[in-house]
Enzyme design. Structure first.
Site, PDB file in Angstrom:
ATOM      1  N   GLU A  46       0.857  -1.191   0.000  1.00 25.61           N
ATOM      2  CA  GLU A  46       0.000   0.000   0.000  1.00 25.61           C
ATOM      3  C   GLU A  46       0.896   1.246   0.000  1.00 25.61           C
ATOM      4  O   GLU A  46       1.987   1.232   0.601  1.00 25.61           O
ATOM      5  CB  GLU A  46      -0.845  -0.015   1.283  1.00 25.61           C
ATOM      6  N   ASN A 109      -6.925   6.184  -1.664  1.00 30.06           N
ATOM      7  CA  ASN A 109      -5.831   5.265  -1.363  1.00 30.06           C
ATOM      8  C   ASN A 109      -6.020   4.111  -2.343  1.00 30.06           C
ATOM      9  O   ASN A 109      -6.919   3.282  -2.156  1.00 30.06           O
ATOM     10  CB  ASN A 109      -5.946   4.801   0.099  1.00 30.06           C
ATOM     11  N   LYS A 126      -9.401   2.040  -1.837  1.00 27.48           N
ATOM     12  CA  LYS A 126      -9.594   1.498  -0.492  1.00 27.48           C
ATOM     13  C   LYS A 126     -10.928   1.931   0.117  1.00 27.48           C
ATOM     14  O   LYS A 126     -11.256   3.113   0.164  1.00 27.48           O
ATOM     15  CB  LYS A 126      -8.450   1.969   0.412  1.00 27.48           C
ATOM     16  N   GLU A 145      -6.156   8.709   7.709  1.00 24.03           N
ATOM     17  CA  GLU A 145      -6.601   8.333   6.357  1.00 24.03           C
ATOM     18  C   GLU A 145      -7.963   8.941   6.046  1.00 24.03           C
ATOM     19  O   GLU A 145      -8.227   9.305   4.912  1.00 24.03           O
ATOM     20  CB  GLU A 145      -6.644   6.808   6.211  1.00 24.03           C
ATOM     21  N   CYS A 171      -4.851  -3.000   2.950  1.00 25.17           N
ATOM     22  CA  CYS A 171      -4.580  -2.830   4.368  1.00 25.17           C
ATOM     23  C   CYS A 171      -5.754  -3.124   5.304  1.00 25.17           C
ATOM     24  O   CYS A 171      -6.063  -4.273   5.536  1.00 25.17           O
ATOM     25  CB  CYS A 171      -4.014  -1.437   4.617  1.00 25.17           C
ATOM     26  N   ASN A 196       0.273  -1.026   5.247  1.00 24.28           N
ATOM     27  CA  ASN A 196       1.208  -0.241   6.074  1.00 24.28           C
ATOM     28  C   ASN A 196       0.598  -0.278   7.480  1.00 24.28           C
ATOM     29  O   ASN A 196      -0.398   0.427   7.719  1.00 24.28           O
ATOM     30  CB  ASN A 196       1.277   1.230   5.654  1.00 24.28           C
TER      31      ASN A 196
HETATM   32  N1  ING Z   1      -3.278   0.439   8.803  1.00 24.15           N
HETATM   33  C1  ING Z   1      -3.682  -0.369   9.889  1.00 24.15           C
HETATM   34  C2  ING Z   1      -4.329  -1.676   9.462  1.00 24.15           C
HETATM   35  O1  ING Z   1      -5.527  -1.799   9.377  1.00 24.15           O
HETATM   36  C3  ING Z   1      -4.775  -0.564  12.035  1.00 24.15           C
HETATM   37  C4  ING Z   1      -4.544   0.351  10.864  1.00 24.15           C
HETATM   38  C5  ING Z   1      -3.705  -1.149  12.707  1.00 24.15           C
HETATM   39  C6  ING Z   1      -6.045  -0.845  12.411  1.00 24.15           C
HETATM   40  C7  ING Z   1      -3.947  -2.023  13.766  1.00 24.15           C
HETATM   41  C8  ING Z   1      -6.304  -1.705  13.479  1.00 24.15           C
HETATM   42  C9  ING Z   1      -5.249  -2.297  14.168  1.00 24.15           C
HETATM   43  O2  ING Z   1      -3.561  -2.590   9.267  1.00 24.15           O
HETATM   44  C10 ING Z   1      -3.914   0.805   7.654  1.00 24.15           C
HETATM   45  N2  ING Z   1      -3.209   1.582   6.806  1.00 24.15           N
HETATM   46  O3  ING Z   1      -5.068   0.465   7.390  1.00 24.15           O
END
Ligand code: ING
Length: 303
Positions: A46, A109, A126, A145, A171, A196
């Site tokens: 991503e 995205n 996304k 985001e 993601c 990411n």
């Molecule tokens: N990043 C993370 C993901 O969904 C996240 C945000 C991290 C959400 C950990 C919940 C727990 O992997 C992106 N860019 O969506």
């Protein structure tokens, strides 16, 4: 059998200071590695042309536009497209898309899929945007985001390419069962997911181990429950002091991880994906026509 040699091109950190030419040079190096290992398709992460800028707050919503690309390929990414075509390798690339649509400037995205002849096969924007839209002081880093991107308007589509039925997600999408099932209902056989993901956040208190468990759990479950291959590819490592997790994997329709990254840097993982391995599960345990009972599932699509 319909075998396709797939590469997961995990990227190490991209800092605010890294210019596009240096980033593209790293992508090209991974592409060449993939060529040497006989890959026909390479999945990049991503937002693989910039640092993960949603961790920073900008007063204006267009404050991060310098990280966005209007044309794809553009002047700085044409090199990647040319090299892929020369090598005969298709690829999936995640980037921040700036586009004039319906009379206004829009930001997504985005992930695109290019085939081995260099033709654009499809685009995905996304849908599940995590985090928040306004500055939240209690966080050690922001996750904006929802500030910089609109919810994607492409839906979850699949395309006939690379000898099978393929789809894309990005993601946070991988954490939502609906992502996989909507493509599963379109008979998807390989789903490409760049991500990411911060190693830690200041709110959840989850350990790094638990977050990596969730990363793999979601993709393994999605693969098994929809009888599809899943290729999950990270941008990883420490970007200006903020660490993103690695853990890129290639998951078989059985839910088993058949290739996994070991580092948090630029690293290519490869697997020989036999798309025919989806067939048994699609026609037996997950034979939707024979066993699925949508008349009881209405609540899932309720607002
Ligand atoms: N990043 C993370 C993901 O969904 C996240 C945000 C991290 C959400 C950990 C919940 C727990 O992997 C992106 N860019 O969506």
């Amino acid at each position: 059998t319909r075998r396709i040699k797939v590469g997961g091109a995990q990227m190490g950190p991209i800092t605010k200071a890294d210019g596009k030419p240096a980033i593209v040079a790293r992508l090209v190096a991974l592409l060449r590695q993939a060529g040497e290992r006989g890959c026909e398709l390479v999945v990049f992460p991503e937002l693989t042309l910039s640092t993960f800028f949603p961790r920073w707050y900008a007063p204006e919503r267009d404050g991060m536009d310098h990280y966005f690309d209007r044309a794809m390929p553009g002047p700085e990414t044409q090199l990647l497209f040319d090299e892929a075509k020369r090598l005969g390798i298709g690829f999936c690339l995640g980037y921040a898309e700036l586009v004039e649509e319906e009379g206004r400037l829009r930001r997504f995205n985005t992930s695109i899929l290019v085939d081995r002849a260099g033709a654009l096969v499809g685009k995905y924007r996304k849908i599940h945007l995590p985090g928040h839209a306004e500055y939240e002081p209690q966080r050690s880093h922001q996750h904006l985001e929802k500030r910089y991107f609109e919810v994607g308007n492409t839906g979850f589509q699949v395309w006939e390419a690379f000898g099978g039925t393929v789809g894309m997600a990005i993601c946070n999408d991988r954490r939502w069962v609906e992502t996989y099932r909507v493509m599963g209902l379109q008979n998807v056989e390989l789903i490409m997911i760049g991500y990411n993901t911060p190693v830690s956040d200041s709110l959840s208190g989850e350990t790094e181990t638990l977050r990596m468990f969730h990363n793999h759990l979601t993709m393994q479950a999605g693969a098994y429950q929809n009888s599809t291959w899943v290729v999950g590819v990270a941008k990883a490592g420490v970007e200006d002091g903020h660490r993103l997790m690695g853990g890129s994997v290639i998951v078989a329709p059985t839910g088993e991880i058949v290739a996994a990254a070991e580092t948090e840097g630029d690293e290519l993982i490869v697997a020989d994906c036999d798309l025919d391995r989806c067939e048994y599960y699609k026609s037996h345990i997950f034979n939707f026509a024979a066993h699925r009972r949508p008349e009881f599932y209405g609540r899932i699509t309720a607002q």
